[in-house]
Write a protein that holds these residues in place. Structure first.
Motif, PDB file in Angstrom:
ATOM      1  N   ALA A 144       0.830  -1.204   0.000  1.00  0.00           N
ATOM      2  CA  ALA A 144       0.000   0.000   0.000  1.00  0.00           C
ATOM      3  C   ALA A 144       0.863   1.252   0.000  1.00  0.00           C
ATOM      4  O   ALA A 144       0.548   2.240  -0.670  1.00  0.00           O
ATOM      5  CB  ALA A 144      -0.930  -0.015   1.205  1.00  0.00           C
ATOM      6  N   ASN A 145       1.976   1.219   0.753  1.00  0.00           N
ATOM      7  CA  ASN A 145       2.902   2.353   0.750  1.00  0.00           C
ATOM      8  C   ASN A 145       3.426   2.635  -0.648  1.00  0.00           C
ATOM      9  O   ASN A 145       3.438   3.778  -1.112  1.00  0.00           O
ATOM     10  CB  ASN A 145       4.085   2.077   1.683  1.00  0.00           C
ATOM     11  N   ARG A 146       3.873   1.595  -1.316  1.00  0.00           N
ATOM     12  CA  ARG A 146       4.450   1.760  -2.644  1.00  0.00           C
ATOM     13  C   ARG A 146       3.401   2.242  -3.647  1.00  0.00           C
ATOM     14  O   ARG A 146       3.677   3.093  -4.505  1.00  0.00           O
ATOM     15  CB  ARG A 146       5.078   0.444  -3.113  1.00  0.00           C
ATOM     16  N   ALA A 147       2.183   1.716  -3.554  1.00  0.00           N
ATOM     17  CA  ALA A 147       1.147   2.021  -4.540  1.00  0.00           C
ATOM     18  C   ALA A 147       0.391   3.312  -4.229  1.00  0.00           C
ATOM     19  O   ALA A 147      -0.376   3.791  -5.062  1.00  0.00           O
ATOM     20  CB  ALA A 147       0.155   0.866  -4.624  1.00  0.00           C
ATOM     21  N   GLY A 148       0.596   3.879  -3.034  1.00  0.00           N
ATOM     22  CA  GLY A 148      -0.220   5.015  -2.626  1.00  0.00           C
ATOM     23  C   GLY A 148      -1.671   4.600  -2.468  1.00  0.00           C
ATOM     24  O   GLY A 148      -2.598   5.351  -2.802  1.00  0.00           O
ATOM     25  N   ALA A 149      -1.869   3.385  -1.955  1.00  0.00           N
ATOM     26  CA  ALA A 149      -3.202   2.793  -1.853  1.00  0.00           C
ATOM     27  C   ALA A 149      -3.590   2.602  -0.396  1.00  0.00           C
ATOM     28  O   ALA A 149      -2.774   2.775   0.517  1.00  0.00           O
ATOM     29  CB  ALA A 149      -3.237   1.445  -2.587  1.00  0.00           C
ATOM     30  N   LEU A 150      -4.844   2.240  -0.178  1.00  0.00           N
ATOM     31  CA  LEU A 150      -5.338   1.906   1.158  1.00  0.00           C
ATOM     32  C   LEU A 150      -5.546   0.394   1.244  1.00  0.00           C
ATOM     33  O   LEU A 150      -5.972  -0.241   0.283  1.00  0.00           O
ATOM     34  CB  LEU A 150      -6.667   2.609   1.444  1.00  0.00           C
ATOM     35  N   VAL A 151      -5.253  -0.173   2.404  1.00  0.00           N
ATOM     36  CA  VAL A 151      -5.541  -1.587   2.645  1.00  0.00           C
ATOM     37  C   VAL A 151      -6.970  -1.705   3.145  1.00  0.00           C
ATOM     38  O   VAL A 151      -7.371  -1.007   4.083  1.00  0.00           O
ATOM     39  CB  VAL A 151      -4.578  -2.189   3.686  1.00  0.00           C
ATOM     40  N   LEU A 152      -7.756  -2.569   2.514  1.00  0.00           N
ATOM     41  CA  LEU A 152      -9.096  -2.867   3.000  1.00  0.00           C
ATOM     42  C   LEU A 152      -9.026  -4.104   3.885  1.00  0.00           C
ATOM     43  O   LEU A 152      -8.595  -5.173   3.451  1.00  0.00           O
ATOM     44  CB  LEU A 152     -10.062  -3.103   1.837  1.00  0.00           C
ATOM     45  N   ASN A 153      -9.459  -3.933   5.127  1.00  0.00           N
ATOM     46  CA  ASN A 153      -9.451  -5.041   6.079  1.00  0.00           C
ATOM     47  C   ASN A 153     -10.593  -6.003   5.756  1.00  0.00           C
ATOM     48  O   ASN A 153     -11.662  -5.591   5.302  1.00  0.00           O
ATOM     49  CB  ASN A 153      -9.611  -4.487   7.494  1.00  0.00           C
ATOM     50  N   THR A 154     -10.376  -7.286   6.020  1.00  0.00           N
ATOM     51  CA  THR A 154     -11.360  -8.308   5.644  1.00  0.00           C
ATOM     52  C   THR A 154     -11.991  -9.014   6.839  1.00  0.00           C
ATOM     53  O   THR A 154     -12.665 -10.020   6.679  1.00  0.00           O
ATOM     54  CB  THR A 154     -10.708  -9.361   4.720  1.00  0.00           C
ATOM     55  N   GLY A 155     -11.816  -8.486   8.050  1.00  0.00           N
ATOM     56  CA  GLY A 155     -12.400  -9.123   9.227  1.00  0.00           C
ATOM     57  C   GLY A 155     -13.892  -8.868   9.336  1.00  0.00           C
ATOM     58  O   GLY A 155     -14.400  -7.847   8.875  1.00  0.00           O
TER      59      GLY A 155
END
Length: 564
Positions: free
Chosen positions: A411-422
């Protein structure tokens, strides 16, 4: 008289952008002949502005926006807009107000009352949050326009099942709605910011219809739409005639400009231009799906991002989250990450790849065994200092933390957000690893139980008319696959037994589900309270239930629930 309900999606804090958006909607409504336009509560500054209201220039920025709107609309229709304005009672405080912009000027038409007063409201939700920053205000206002006397109510409670908003008595002793009715009005204008939750729309419609019929008035209720952090606003603005008949309903989970004519010559005393009310969603699962996609889209975009990273395990949770992400943001903006360990089954990897292919989502596979080996070597001297305990999960949790690190790094490299799956069942029972499978900017299904997640997944496949989520994902037993042969039921009650008890504990019913002192209920309650420390560190979840964690739910972190 033609009135337009501007069902807008405001960005909290973006006063300039919201102002331009509202003016565009007014222009559209004016082209349809509207004489009065009405926005939802706090549409100018965005809902739940919190400490933005404490910034020195925020209130001044809202005033400048109102000045600009007054100048721009001086030859156009009147506008009733929700905005913060300086209090007339307490220096330095603001009021949550309905402001009438008309003929080149603006004035406050109504101010909102908060039950908790200036020191903070009891309860939860947007009202409880906002009451910390706004004064108590005064009762509701009346404006006269086009020969109509219209009472103006700013209220979030109309969609509350527990307490019908027209019966609510505030700390000041006022009953806002009844005060307006007793003063004599032709119509009630209800400016709302009511978040979506299961069943709330139907309950709200029933209540508002009752109000219109009981007091024989037109009732126009305009509601916010869009995602704002955890909360999702479903729109579905409403118009009722004096008999309580529904004349118009705005779109669900979409922006809309709803124009109605209150002319007595129209059938029923009002008309929506011959257009039938927008339909309700066909099922709870469809409602939920649309709330999740809208909430995810707005969260990512309002945070200034475009792309997301989703860890794909081949299980039902990550499958549903990936489907929501692809629908909300476009498959080209979603990257699925497979992180198999030596304990991952071939079927899980194949199911994850099949799902991604069906969605058109790009994937990358990062086996974690080398990292597991390296961590074990580095940790060895430290672990040797401590005696091994029964049920030690050190290396199971390590796998989750390695995966969390990989997702965060991508996510850091892509400038993206991580979507949590819990999901909510896991969060309730503490069945998660802090800094591992709890990483993420947003827990998309964090307010869905495991049972609800399966139901939404089945609806999604049926809605698409094809098996986007592979059948094997539904058929196999849920498992974190952190050790050979592991199943969720090794640590938790079966989900079909757990979830009804969990929902009953979170929102008690009468009578309770099953025996109040049964071993299952006692086990679930004990784990529920013990896991609070984890939930406090988990990402924001999209709220879709009547009792989500992090809103109305409150439990101590350092506590011990034990009775004599």
């Amino acid at each position: 008289m033609k009135i337009a309900l501007l069902q807008c999606n405001s960005v909290t804090g973006d006063v300039a952008g919201n102002m331009e958006h509202i003016l565009e909607d007014v222009q559209q409504a004016a082209a349809a002949g509207a004489e009065l336009c009405v926005t939802p509560e706090l549409a100018l500054c965005g809902v739940a502005p919190g400490h933005y209201l404490c910034a020195e220039d925020f209130a001044e920025g809202c005033r400048k926006a109102l000045d600009h709107m007054a100048e721009t609309l001086k030859g156009g229709p009147a506008l009733l807009v929700g905005a913060p304005v300086p209090s007339v009672y307490a220096s330095g405080l603001l009021s949550n107000a309905a402001v009438l912009v008309h003929k080149g000027t603006w004035q406050v038409a109504s101010r909102k009352i908060y039950q908790g007063g200036q020191s903070g409201a009891q309860g939860s939700g947007p009202d409880a949050e906002d009451s910390r920053y706004f004064d108590k205000g005064i009762s509701c206002g009346i404006l006269t326009l086009g020969g109509w006397r219209m009472g103006v109510v700013l209220c979030e409670d109309a969609h509350s099942e527990e307490e019908a908003f027209w019966k609510t008595r505030y700390a000041s002793g006022h009953n806002p709605l009844m005060e307006l009715v007793q003063r004599g009005v032709d119509a009630l204008i209800h400016m709302a910011a009511a978040p979506y939750s299961e069943g709330a729309q139907a309950a709200g419609e029933h209540m508002l219809s009752h109000v219109a019929a009981r007091h024989h008035v037109h009732l126009l209720s305009v509601n916010l739409v869009g995602g704002n952090d955890s909360r999702v606003y479903n729109g579905q603005s409403l118009v009722f005639d004096p008999t309580g008949q529904l004349l118009a309903r705005g779109k669900a989970f979409e922006e809309d400009v709803l124009v109605v004519d209150t002319a007595p010559s129209a059938p029923g005393g009002a008309s929506s231009g011959g257009k039938a009310p927008e339909p309700l969603c066909a099922s709870v699962e469809e409602d939920c799906w649309r709330a999740l996609t809208l909430g995810t889209r707005d969260f990512v975009r309002k945070c200034g991002a475009e792309k997301v990273i989703v860890g794909l395990s081949g299980g039902i949770d990550s499958s549903v989250v990936c489907c929501v992400a692809a629908e909300a943001l476009g498959a080209e903006n979603v990257t699925g990450v497979l992180m198999p360990s030596p304990y991952s089954s071939e079927g899980s990897v194949a199911d994850a790849l099949s799902l991604a292919q069906n969605l058109g989502v790009a994937t990358v596979t990062l086996p974690i065994e080398p990292a597991m080996t390296a961590f074990a070597q580095v940790l060895a001297p430290g672990l040797d200092l401590f005696e091994a305990r029964p049920g030690d999960t050190t290396f199971e949790n390590l796998q989750a933390r390695i995966r969390g690190t990989l997702l965060s790094s991508l996510a850091n490299r892509a400038g993206a957000l991580v979507l949590n799956t819990g999901n909510k069942s896991e969060a309730a029972m503490g069945y998660s690893t802090l800094y591992g499978d709890t990483v993420g900017a947003l827990a998309v299904i964090g307010d869905l139980t495991k049972t609800q997640t399966y139901a939404v997944a089945r609806w999604y496949n049926a809605h698409k008319g094809e098996q986007i989520i592979p059948q094997q994902v539904f058929d196999k037993a849920p498992s974190a696959e952190l050790r050979p042969g592991q199943k969720d039921e090794d640590s938790l009650p079966p989900y079909d037994e757990l979830d009804p008890v969990l929902e009953d504990l979170l929102l008690p019913a009468a009578p309770p589900v099953g025996d109040n002192s049964s071993p299952l209920r006692l086990e679930v309650r004990s784990k529920l309270f013990m896991a609070e420390f984890k939930r406090r560190q988990e990402p924001l979840a999209l709220f879709i239930s009547r009792m989500p964690f992090g809103a109305g739910w409150q439990a101590p972190v350092a506590g011990r629930y034990r009775l004599p």
